[in-house]
Scaffold this motif. Structure first.
Motif, PDB file in Angstrom:
ATOM      1  N   ILE A  30       0.855  -1.187   0.000  1.00 18.90           N
ATOM      2  CA  ILE A  30       0.000   0.000   0.000  1.00 18.90           C
ATOM      3  C   ILE A  30       0.889   1.233   0.000  1.00 18.90           C
ATOM      4  CG2 ILE A  30      -1.795   1.285   1.240  1.00 18.90           C
ATOM      5  CD1 ILE A  30      -2.579  -1.332   2.625  1.00 18.90           C
ATOM      6  N   VAL A  31       0.550   2.197  -0.831  1.00 21.52           N
ATOM      7  CA  VAL A  31       1.223   3.496  -0.820  1.00 21.52           C
ATOM      8  C   VAL A  31       0.214   4.548  -0.381  1.00 21.52           C
ATOM      9  CG1 VAL A  31       2.213   5.326  -2.251  1.00 21.52           C
ATOM     10  CG2 VAL A  31       2.993   2.968  -2.530  1.00 21.52           C
ATOM     11  N   LEU A  32       0.579   5.299   0.624  1.00 19.51           N
ATOM     12  CA  LEU A  32      -0.256   6.390   1.111  1.00 19.51           C
ATOM     13  C   LEU A  32       0.320   7.718   0.637  1.00 19.51           C
ATOM     14  CD1 LEU A  32      -0.766   5.306   4.855  1.00 19.51           C
ATOM     15  CD2 LEU A  32      -2.116   4.648   2.846  1.00 19.51           C
ATOM     16  N   ALA A  33      -0.551   8.621   0.216  1.00 17.83           N
ATOM     17  CA  ALA A  33      -0.114   9.974  -0.123  1.00 17.83           C
ATOM     18  C   ALA A  33      -0.114  10.874   1.101  1.00 17.83           C
ATOM     19  CB  ALA A  33      -1.014  10.568  -1.206  1.00 17.83           C
ATOM     20  N   ASP A  34      -0.791  10.432   2.165  1.00 12.49           N
ATOM     21  CA  ASP A  34      -0.894  11.215   3.395  1.00 12.49           C
ATOM     22  C   ASP A  34      -0.656  10.275   4.579  1.00 12.49           C
ATOM     23  OD1 ASP A  34      -1.654  12.703   5.640  1.00 12.49           O
ATOM     24  OD2 ASP A  34      -3.281  13.720   4.587  1.00 12.49           O
ATOM     25  N   ALA A  35       0.327  10.600   5.408  1.00 11.85           N
ATOM     26  CA  ALA A  35       0.658   9.745   6.551  1.00 11.85           C
ATOM     27  C   ALA A  35      -0.493   9.629   7.539  1.00 11.85           C
ATOM     28  CB  ALA A  35       1.902  10.294   7.254  1.00 11.85           C
ATOM     29  N   ALA A  36      -1.375  10.627   7.563  1.00 11.85           N
ATOM     30  CA  ALA A  36      -2.489  10.599   8.506  1.00 11.85           C
ATOM     31  C   ALA A  36      -3.474   9.479   8.209  1.00 11.85           C
ATOM     32  CB  ALA A  36      -3.221  11.940   8.477  1.00 11.85           C
ATOM     33  N   HIS A  37      -3.361   8.857   7.031  1.00 12.58           N
ATOM     34  CA  HIS A  37      -4.287   7.787   6.646  1.00 12.58           C
ATOM     35  C   HIS A  37      -3.854   6.408   7.134  1.00 12.58           C
ATOM     36  CE1 HIS A  37      -5.720  10.452   3.059  1.00 12.58           C
ATOM     37  NE2 HIS A  37      -6.333  10.755   4.193  1.00 12.58           N
ATOM     38  N   LEU A  38      -2.685   6.310   7.770  1.00 16.40           N
ATOM     39  CA  LEU A  38      -2.174   5.004   8.172  1.00 16.40           C
ATOM     40  C   LEU A  38      -3.120   4.304   9.150  1.00 16.40           C
ATOM     41  CD1 LEU A  38       0.027   2.849   8.174  1.00 16.40           C
ATOM     42  CD2 LEU A  38       1.245   4.177   9.919  1.00 16.40           C
ATOM     43  N   ALA A  39      -3.609   5.013  10.134  1.00 15.90           N
ATOM     44  CA  ALA A  39      -4.500   4.403  11.115  1.00 15.90           C
ATOM     45  C   ALA A  39      -5.789   3.917  10.465  1.00 15.90           C
ATOM     46  CB  ALA A  39      -4.804   5.396  12.244  1.00 15.90           C
ATOM     47  N   ALA A  40      -6.287   4.671   9.502  1.00 18.29           N
ATOM     48  CA  ALA A  40      -7.556   4.310   8.864  1.00 18.29           C
ATOM     49  C   ALA A  40      -7.431   3.059   8.011  1.00 18.29           C
ATOM     50  CB  ALA A  40      -8.060   5.479   8.023  1.00 18.29           C
ATOM     51  N   VAL A  41      -6.313   2.896   7.283  1.00 17.88           N
ATOM     52  CA  VAL A  41      -6.172   1.692   6.463  1.00 17.88           C
ATOM     53  C   VAL A  41      -5.995   0.466   7.350  1.00 17.88           C
ATOM     54  CG1 VAL A  41      -5.285   2.920   4.437  1.00 17.88           C
ATOM     55  CG2 VAL A  41      -3.675   1.990   6.111  1.00 17.88           C
ATOM     56  N   ARG A  42      -5.379   0.664   8.521  1.00 17.28           N
ATOM     57  CA  ARG A  42      -5.277  -0.445   9.460  1.00 17.28           C
ATOM     58  C   ARG A  42      -6.648  -0.801  10.019  1.00 17.28           C
ATOM     59  NH1 ARG A  42       0.314   1.386  12.493  1.00 17.28           N
ATOM     60  NH2 ARG A  42       1.686  -0.091  11.425  1.00 17.28           N
ATOM     61  N   ALA A  43      -7.409   0.210  10.384  1.00 22.31           N
ATOM     62  CA  ALA A  43      -8.727  -0.037  10.966  1.00 22.31           C
ATOM     63  C   ALA A  43      -9.659  -0.708   9.964  1.00 22.31           C
ATOM     64  CB  ALA A  43      -9.333   1.279  11.452  1.00 22.31           C
ATOM     65  N   ALA A  44      -9.463  -0.446   8.680  1.00 23.19           N
ATOM     66  CA  ALA A  44     -10.308  -1.034   7.639  1.00 23.19           C
ATOM     67  C   ALA A  44      -9.927  -2.466   7.322  1.00 23.19           C
ATOM     68  CB  ALA A  44     -10.231  -0.180   6.371  1.00 23.19           C
ATOM     69  N   GLY A  45      -8.860  -2.974   7.915  1.00 23.02           N
ATOM     70  CA  GLY A  45      -8.443  -4.346   7.678  1.00 23.02           C
ATOM     71  C   GLY A  45      -7.629  -4.531   6.418  1.00 23.02           C
ATOM     72  N   LEU A  46      -7.096  -3.455   5.861  1.00 26.81           N
ATOM     73  CA  LEU A  46      -6.293  -3.559   4.643  1.00 26.81           C
ATOM     74  C   LEU A  46      -4.871  -4.014   4.937  1.00 26.81           C
ATOM     75  CD1 LEU A  46      -7.376  -0.272   2.799  1.00 26.81           C
ATOM     76  CD2 LEU A  46      -8.433  -2.552   2.711  1.00 26.81           C
ATOM     77  N   VAL A  47      -4.458  -3.882   6.171  1.00 23.01           N
ATOM     78  CA  VAL A  47      -3.081  -4.176   6.555  1.00 23.01           C
ATOM     79  C   VAL A  47      -3.022  -5.521   7.276  1.00 23.01           C
ATOM     80  CG1 VAL A  47      -1.090  -3.402   7.878  1.00 23.01           C
ATOM     81  CG2 VAL A  47      -2.558  -1.724   6.740  1.00 23.01           C
ATOM     82  N   GLY A  48      -2.329  -6.460   6.669  1.00 25.15           N
ATOM     83  CA  GLY A  48      -2.133  -7.769   7.283  1.00 25.15           C
ATOM     84  C   GLY A  48      -0.712  -7.902   7.792  1.00 25.15           C
ATOM     85  N   PRO A  49      -0.360  -9.047   8.336  1.00 32.49           N
ATOM     86  CA  PRO A  49       0.981  -9.235   8.907  1.00 32.49           C
ATOM     87  C   PRO A  49       2.095  -9.182   7.864  1.00 32.49           C
ATOM     88  CG  PRO A  49      -0.246 -11.304   8.904  1.00 32.49           C
ATOM     89  CD  PRO A  49      -1.214 -10.231   8.562  1.00 32.49           C
ATOM     90  N   HIS A  50       1.764  -9.367   6.585  1.00 31.99           N
ATOM     91  CA  HIS A  50       2.786  -9.344   5.539  1.00 31.99           C
ATOM     92  C   HIS A  50       2.735  -8.058   4.705  1.00 31.99           C
ATOM     93  CE1 HIS A  50       3.690 -13.576   6.310  1.00 31.99           C
ATOM     94  NE2 HIS A  50       2.384 -13.775   6.348  1.00 31.99           N
ATOM     95  N   THR A  51       1.853  -7.158   5.049  1.00 34.70           N
ATOM     96  CA  THR A  51       1.686  -5.931   4.270  1.00 34.70           C
ATOM     97  C   THR A  51       2.869  -4.987   4.447  1.00 34.70           C
ATOM     98  OG1 THR A  51      -0.713  -6.069   4.517  1.00 34.70           O
ATOM     99  CG2 THR A  51       0.193  -3.939   3.851  1.00 34.70           C
TER     100      THR A  51
END
Length: 335
Positions: A30-51
Motif C-alpha cells: 500500500i502506498v499512502l499519499a498522506d501519513a495521517a491515513h495510516l491508522a484508517a487503512v489499518r482499521a479497515a483491515g487492509l493491513v495484514g501481517p505481511h503488508t
C-alpha cells in the motif's frame, strides 16, 4: 526476503504472476499519499501481517507490519521519491521520457491519453521495424501498470496493491479507476475492482480507448516481454540486439511467418556474432549458437514439430527440444 526497493517496484508494476499474494491476509503493498491515513487503512483491515505500507514522512507509529518512510512523491510525473535517504526513484510520464536524461532508477507512467498514444506508436514501430525505444529498454527503467498495457499473467487488484490519494480516494494505482474511499474494507474494494475489470489506468486513459487499442494489438504482451528481454541483455553489456518477430527473423525462410502472441513463449534474440533464447516464464537467458537459435525460432513461431521441421529439418527440431526440455524453456510451446 523481498527488499523495500523490490516491494516498491512490484507495487508500481503489479509485477508478480497471478496468485502470488492471493492467499495472504490484507493487501500486499500500500502506498499512502498522506501519513495521517495510516491508522484508517489499518482499521479497515487492509493491513495484514505481511503488508508493506509506504508512508510519506514519519509515520504515526512503527509497530505491526513493515512501514517504510518515503520522501517526495510516488504518483506525480516529474517528481522524485526517496527511501531511507539511500534509494532515489524518478517518476516520469511516458511521453516525455524519450527527451529526459536518465540519472538513476526511473518508473515511467502512462499519465494521460497522449502518453498512451505514444506508447502504442512505439510498440507498433517495434513490431514493424524491430526498433525498440532506447529509453524503455534501459536496465534502470521500469514501466508502471503493466496489466493495463497488455501484460498477461500478472496479479493485480486490491489484494496485491493499493494507492490511497491525499483526498482519501482508494485505487490500485495513481492512474487507476477509483475503487472506494478511505475506510472501505478489502471485500468492498475487491468487488469494485471485479466490476471494473483491469482498472489500473482507468483514471488516465478512457477504458474504451484502452481496451480497443489492446484488442487491436493482441501481441502487446509479447512486446512487453521483449522489452524485458532487451533490458536483461543490456544489463549484461549485450547491445544492440534484435528480437525475432519484431521487424525480421534470424532464419530467412521464417520471414513470412507471423509471430505468435503468447507472451510466455520463449524469445530469440541475436547480434551479428551471438544468439540467445530468453524465457519470459523464468527470466532466464541462454547463450546459444545461431543454428540452435534458428531452430528455436522455427519451433516457437510455427508451434508444431512438423511445421518447424519444414524450415530446419526434423532432426534439428528433435535435438533442440531434448536440449531445452530439461530447463523448462519450451514448456509453453504446444506440440
Amino acid at each position: 526476503m523481498i527488499s523495500k526497493k523490490r516491494h516498491l517496484m512490484l507495487w508500481g508494476t503489479a509485477g508478480l504472476r497471478y496468485g502470488s499474494d492471493a492467499e495472504l491476509p490484507g493487501t500486499a503493498r500500500i502506498v499512502l499519499a498522506d501519513a495521517a491515513h495510516l491508522a484508517a487503512v489499518r482499521a479497515a483491515g487492509l493491513v495484514g501481517p505481511h503488508t508493506v505500507v509506504f508512508v510519506p514522512g514519519d509515520p504515526d507509529e512503527d509497530t505491526g507490519p513493515q512501514v517504510v518512510n518515503y520522501g517526495g512523491s510516488l504518483s506525480e510525473a516529474g517528481a522524485e521519491a526517496v527511501l531511507d535517504e539511500a534509494f532515489y526513484l524518478q517518476i516520469q510520464s511516458y511521453g516525455l521520457s524519450e527527451y529526459m536524461s536518465v540519472a538513476g532508477p526511473t518508473m515511467i507512467r502512462i499519465a494521460d491519453e497522449s502518453d498512451f498514444e505514444v506508447f502504442l506508436h512505439d510498440a507498433d514501430r517495434a513490431l514493424a521495424t524491430g526498433e525498440f525505444p532506447d529509453f524503455l529498454t534501459n536496465p534502470i527503467i521500469q514501466l508502471a501498470d503493466l496489466p493495463g498495457l497488455g501484460a498477461t499473467g500478472l496479479a493485480d487488484g486490491p489484494r496485491q496493491r493499493l494507492y490511497v490519494a491525499a483526498d482519501g480516494t482508494v485505487s490500485v494505482s495513481p492512474g487507476g479507476s477509483p475503487l472506494g474511499r478511505l475506510g472501505d474494507p478489502l471485500t468492498r474494494l475487491e468487488a469494485a475492482f471485479a466490476e471494473t475489470g483491469v482498472s489500473c489506468l482507468g483514471a488516465a486513459v478512457p477504458e474504451d480507448v484502452r481496451r480497443n487499442a489492446l484488442a487491436d494489438r493482441p501481441w502487446l504482451g509479447r512486446y512487453l516481454a521483449a522489452v524485458d528481454a532487451i533490458r536483461a541483455m543490456r544489463a549484461r553489456g549485450v547491445s544492440p540486439v534484435r528480437v525475432s518477430g519484431f521487424g525480421g527473423r534470424l532464419l530467412p525462410s521464417m520471414d513470412g511467418v507471423a509471430d505468435r502472441t503468447d507472451p510466455d513463449l520463449p524469445l530469440v534474440l541475436w547480434t551479428a556474432t551471438s544468439a540467445y533464447v530468453h524465457s519470459p516464464l523464468t527470466g532466464r537467458t541462454f547463450a546459444v549458437g545461431h543454428s540452435a537459435a534458428q531452430t528455436v525460432e522455427a519451433f516457437v513461431a510455427c508451434g508444431s514439430v512438423t511445421e518447424a521441421a519444414g524450415h530446419v529439418g526434423r532432426e534439428r527440431v528433435d535435438r533442440i527440444i531434448a536440449d531445452f526440455d530439461g530447463v523448462g524453456v519450451l514448456t509453453a510451446v504446444a506440440r
